[in-house]
Design an enzyme around this catalytic site. Structure first.
Site, short mmCIF file in Angstrom:
data_model
loop_
_atom_site.label_atom_id
_atom_site.label_comp_id
_atom_site.label_asym_id
_atom_site.label_seq_id
_atom_site.Cartn_x
_atom_site.Cartn_y
_atom_site.Cartn_z
N GLY A 170 78.12 -22.63 127.84
CA GLY A 170 78.03 -23.93 128.49
C GLY A 170 77.10 -23.86 129.70
CG HIS A 174 80.02 -26.80 117.20
ND1 HIS A 174 79.23 -26.78 118.33
CD2 HIS A 174 79.29 -26.17 116.23
CE1 HIS A 174 78.10 -26.17 118.07
NE2 HIS A 174 78.12 -25.79 116.81
CG HIS A 232 82.35 -30.77 120.88
ND1 HIS A 232 81.83 -31.18 119.67
CD2 HIS A 232 81.76 -29.58 121.15
CE1 HIS A 232 80.96 -30.28 119.24
NE2 HIS A 232 80.91 -29.29 120.13
CB SER A 253 82.22 -29.32 125.21
OG SER A 253 82.48 -27.97 124.90
CG ASP A 290 81.57 -26.11 121.80
OD1 ASP A 290 80.91 -26.45 120.81
OD2 ASP A 290 81.47 -26.68 122.90
CG MET A 317 81.27 -20.22 120.88
SD MET A 317 80.46 -20.08 122.48
CE MET A 317 80.13 -21.80 122.84
CG MET A 341 78.65 -22.52 117.52
SD MET A 341 78.30 -22.71 119.28
CE MET A 341 79.75 -23.62 119.79
CG MET A 394 73.26 -26.38 118.31
SD MET A 394 74.84 -26.78 119.10
CE MET A 394 74.70 -25.87 120.65
CG ASP A 400 77.23 -29.06 121.65
OD1 ASP A 400 77.31 -29.05 122.88
OD2 ASP A 400 77.94 -28.35 120.91
#
Length: 226
Positions: free
Chosen positions: A145, A67, A34, A9, A36, A38, A69, A138, A174
């Protein structure tokens, strides 16, 4: 038996030199990258948007596992698809019509995944399981993290693996993946492991060893380490 894939990630990377970091984990043996995303609304943190994804895309040919979020998710799937995502996953709570979100992602020619938070039951995947390419569980609460693995999710991994059956669907975890926790997830049925802090600790010279340690622990636990 599906191959174990390690997906570092970039949330744990040095953002001041993100392109270099992506190249470094590629060369160190990452299977997927990966990403992330957000929004500071659905989760209590803000990371980056599609322009950053587009900027790092030329630095690797590896599979971009994006991913989201963010909520609402629907207005943004096209932008991330065009920015270079190979797979886009979203949380089942992030929009009113998850089937429609899956269809929108696939209409862009991308693979689609759904995400279940630690408190979201395995049964939430059941109505969508015929339409997705990946289910992400999750193993920490989303947003930051460096959190510790939530061991109670292991039972849910097994439940989702049973739901998947023989379907060609990846089962990803994850959060908190390390050489110590990866075997628990793999024994329960996970085959894609997202690892942030455990990969990026020690700087670029340590990345290959960190990835190899997680892979060896996972494959040994499953009995296919040679």
């Amino acid at each position: 038996m599906s191959t174990i894939r390690i997906a570092p990630s970039i949330l744990s990377a040095d953002f001041a030199k993100l392109g270099e970091e992506v190249r470094a984990i590629d060369e160190a043996g990452a299977d997927w990258i990966h990403c992330d995303v957000m929004d500071g609304h659905f989760v209590p943190n803000i990371t980056f948007g599609p322009d950053v994804l587009k900027a790092i895309r030329p630095h690797t040919k590896k599979f971009f596992d994006v991913h989201l979020m963010i909520a609402p998710v629907d207005p943004y799937t096209e932008a991330f698809a065009k920015a270079g995502a190979d797979l886009i996953s979203f949380h089942v709570e992030a929009g009113p019509h998850p089937h429609r979100t899956i269809q929108a992602i696939k209409a862009q020619g991308k693979k689609a995944g759904i995400v279940l938070n630690p408190g979201t039951p395995a049964s939430a995947a059941e109505p969508l399981i015929g339409d997705v390419d990946l289910i992400l569980l999750m193993t920490v609460n989303p947003g930051f993290g460096g959190q510790s693995f939530i061991h109670s999710v292991v039972d849910k991994i097994a439940q989702v693996r049973a739901l998947i059956g023989e379907r060609p669907i990846a089962l990803e975890i994850d959060g908190g993946a390390t050489p110590e926790t990866a075997p628990l997830a793999v024994k329960a049925g996970a085959d894609v492991l997202v690892a942030g802090s455990a990969v990026f600790k020690g700087g670029p010279s340590a990345y290959a060893g960190n990835i190899a340690a997680i892979r060896k622990a996972a494959e040994t636990a499953r009995g296919d380490w040679v």
